[in-house]
Design an enzyme around this catalytic site. Structure first.
Site, short mmCIF file in Angstrom:
data_model
loop_
_atom_site.label_atom_id
_atom_site.label_comp_id
_atom_site.label_asym_id
_atom_site.label_seq_id
_atom_site.Cartn_x
_atom_site.Cartn_y
_atom_site.Cartn_z
N ASP A 27 0.91 -1.38 -0.03
CA ASP A 27 0.05 0.11 -0.03
C ASP A 27 0.97 1.24 0.11
OD1 ASP A 27 -2.49 1.16 -0.03
OD2 ASP A 27 -2.80 1.33 2.06
N VAL A 28 1.79 1.27 -0.76
CA VAL A 28 2.78 2.40 -1.14
C VAL A 28 2.00 3.54 -1.71
CG1 VAL A 28 4.85 3.30 -2.05
CG2 VAL A 28 4.89 0.80 -1.24
#
Length: 180
Positions: A27-28
């Site tokens: 979940d960058v």
């Protein structure tokens, strides 16, 4: 700006290559990057993170699709196979967001500008790199450095090279220019 994107790349490199077991952040995105008082970037929010493939020869994990719209790797969406490249793709989207000041999906914009990665690369490919930059950016940015960063972002969304090594080269070139 360059130092921030290098810090994030270092953080992801550590997770992918140097942690006891490889970790895929999954979940960058901009809201998961924290800045210290000295503007050092830290990768945060490991709620979706998974220990990456650990068996010899294994390069992916089969998962249910999760993540934030606009940052999620299209190959992952298609196959449900999470890999380190999924984080690299998200990092490329983050680079574009930082440079353009635009969210990955801008629903209120017209059809040709709605998806930032498509809009940015159309501008990039036609030589209109300055049009991509955030209008609020007051720092003067060298055209050569800018082109290299956009090229890197493009490589991330279609990853073929080592991101951190390329960022180091960009920073070395930037440092040389600053001394002149």
């Amino acid at each position: 700006m360059l130092e921030i994107v290098i810090d994030v790349a270092h953080g992801l490199t550590y997770l992918h290559l140097y942690a006891e077991k490889p970790i895929i952040h999954w979940d960058v995105k901009s809201s998961n990057i924290l800045l210290t008082e000295g503007f050092m970037a830290k990768v945060a929010d490991f709620g979706f993170a998974r220990t990456g493939p650990t068996e010899s020869g294994q390069s992916q994990l089969r998962t249910d699709v999760r993540g934030t719209a606009g940052y999620v790797d299209s190959e992952y969406l298609r196959t449900n196979h999470l890999t380190i490249k999924s984080d690299v793709f998200s990092y490329g989207i983050l680079l574009l967001e930082i440079l353009s000041g635009r969210r990955p999906i801008e629903a209120r914009r017209g059809p040709t500008e709605r998806i930032t990665v498509t809009w940015a690369f159309n501008k990039y490919q036609t030589g209109n790199v300055r049009d991509i930059l955030d209008p609020m950016l007051t720092e003067k940015v060298n055209e050569d450095i800018l082109n290299k960063i956009f090229d890197l972002a493009y490589q991330c969304v279609a990853p073929t090279r080592e991101v951190v090594e390329r960022l180091w080269k960009i920073r070395r070139g930037y440092t040389k220019i600053q001394r002149i």
